[in-house]
Motif scaffolding. Sequence first.
Motif, PDB file in Angstrom:
ATOM      1  N   ASP A   1    -108.401 -73.748 -13.890  1.00  0.00           N
ATOM      2  CA  ASP A   1    -107.539 -72.937 -13.029  1.00  0.00           C
ATOM      3  C   ASP A   1    -106.194 -73.676 -12.888  1.00  0.00           C
ATOM      4  OD1 ASP A   1    -106.621 -71.014 -11.281  1.00  0.00           O
ATOM      5  OD2 ASP A   1    -108.126 -71.375  -9.719  1.00  0.00           O
TER       6      ASP A   1
ATOM      7  N   HIS B   1    -102.450 -74.735 -12.843  1.00  0.00           N
ATOM      8  CA  HIS B   1    -101.176 -74.084 -12.581  1.00  0.00           C
ATOM      9  C   HIS B   1    -100.024 -74.946 -13.109  1.00  0.00           C
ATOM     10  CE1 HIS B   1    -103.641 -71.495 -10.105  1.00  0.00           C
ATOM     11  NE2 HIS B   1    -102.604 -70.745  -9.809  1.00  0.00           N
TER      12      HIS B   1
ATOM     13  N   GLU C   1    -106.620 -63.243 -14.884  1.00  0.00           N
ATOM     14  CA  GLU C   1    -107.476 -63.450 -13.718  1.00  0.00           C
ATOM     15  C   GLU C   1    -107.247 -62.212 -12.870  1.00  0.00           C
ATOM     16  OE1 GLU C   1    -106.667 -66.657 -10.950  1.00  0.00           O
ATOM     17  OE2 GLU C   1    -108.647 -66.428 -10.025  1.00  0.00           O
TER      18      GLU C   1
ATOM     19  N   HIS D   1    -102.894 -70.714 -15.648  1.00  0.00           N
ATOM     20  CA  HIS D   1    -101.752 -69.886 -15.241  1.00  0.00           C
ATOM     21  C   HIS D   1    -100.437 -70.460 -15.775  1.00  0.00           C
ATOM     22  CE1 HIS D   1    -104.215 -67.573 -12.366  1.00  0.00           C
ATOM     23  NE2 HIS D   1    -104.852 -68.713 -12.190  1.00  0.00           N
TER      24      HIS D   1
ATOM     25  N   HIS E   1    -109.379 -70.527 -17.893  1.00  0.00           N
ATOM     26  CA  HIS E   1    -108.708 -70.061 -16.675  1.00  0.00           C
ATOM     27  C   HIS E   1    -107.471 -70.918 -16.433  1.00  0.00           C
ATOM     28  CE1 HIS E   1    -109.285 -68.943 -12.098  1.00  0.00           C
ATOM     29  NE2 HIS E   1    -108.029 -68.885 -12.467  1.00  0.00           N
TER      30      HIS E   1
ATOM     31  N   HIS F   1    -102.232 -63.816 -13.025  1.00  0.00           N
ATOM     32  CA  HIS F   1    -102.783 -62.908 -12.002  1.00  0.00           C
ATOM     33  C   HIS F   1    -102.472 -61.437 -12.267  1.00  0.00           C
ATOM     34  CE1 HIS F   1    -104.325 -65.947  -9.280  1.00  0.00           C
ATOM     35  NE2 HIS F   1    -103.247 -66.663  -9.497  1.00  0.00           N
TER      36      HIS F   1
HETATM   37 ZN   LIG Z   1    -106.524 -68.857 -10.954  1.00  0.00          ZN
END
Ligand SMILES: [Zn+2]
Length: 353
Positions: free
Chosen positions: A311, A313, A178, A108, A106, A138
Amino acid sequence: MSRDPIADLRRIAFLLERANEATYRVRAFRSAANALAALPTKEVAERARAGKLTELAGVGDVTSRCVAESLAGEEPVYLRRLLATEGSDLDAEATKLRTALRGDCHTHSDWSDGGSPIEEMALAAVELGHEYLVLTDHSPRLKVARGLTAGRLRQQLDHVARLNEALPEGFRILTGIEVDILADGSLDQEEELLARLDVVVGSVHSGLNDDRARMTRRMLTAIANPHLDILGHCTGRMVSSRPAGVTGPGDRGHRARTRAESDFDADAVFAACVEHDTAVEINSRPERQDPPKRLIRRALEAGCRFAINTDAHAPGQLDWQRFGCERAARCGVPADRVINTWTAEDLIAWTRR
Ligand SMILES: [Zn+2]
Ligand SMILES: [Zn+2]
């Protein structure tokens, strides 16, 4: 033969305290024990039978569940999980888990709300010793995070294919998304694309205050979708604090703020995850810490698989996996239940199942 629920609650409080868990959690078990101790034994049993324990000041959902289990003669699940990790060196266990991870499912990039190009994320993952990085930008409806339309996602797939040719041997970027779990439980991307991607993480980002029945239905529908591989940050909570220095560019959409957990029937959701073989994400972000440990323990008990994800970023955030590993270790999650301990080949074989 029923057990002594008050003794079980006090034992849990003691073990939590010794494990240096948050004071409010320790206090929850002690105040529940005190509330029950003030009542005649008979009344405790009657209230438990009638589901009226939580009407008492100091008794909540978690503690009343422990009481019900004790009265039924079972060792409360909460206590059992604490005892399972008792005496183990949690630092060593967390390190063992972290070492076992081969990738991150996961992440981005700046194609959606991340702060860096895909190649920078990939190079940081190589540095960390990962064998793969799943890119999960996303989906379209999450406009605040510049979710990718079907067209842009197709472009991204071509771009990733080109990048993979130039990346070091033994490392690859896996394709993913995601995807938003919409109000009716459907997934916010074209079916054909979801089928094409290596890994599909599904998360609830809107309507987080849906009532319990609606949220449960919504999640169950998503979990039953054959394209969904991982249930992302399932409660949607935001905890109050984040470590110093954990802010800055590439952190859009993840600013410090608090948010309560969404309300859903966790037992039904985790049972569905087992039935459909959907992994439950342990989200490592300091401001998320999602799911909370009591739910990780319940998912483990239910037989779920997990994915310990960052997750991330931004590239530096790829190193946050250790936070998730610490939480998993405290709950006794073994490496063989964690899908990102697998090789990329095994992971893809599983997602194509
Ligand atoms: Zn995320
Ligand atoms: Zn998310």
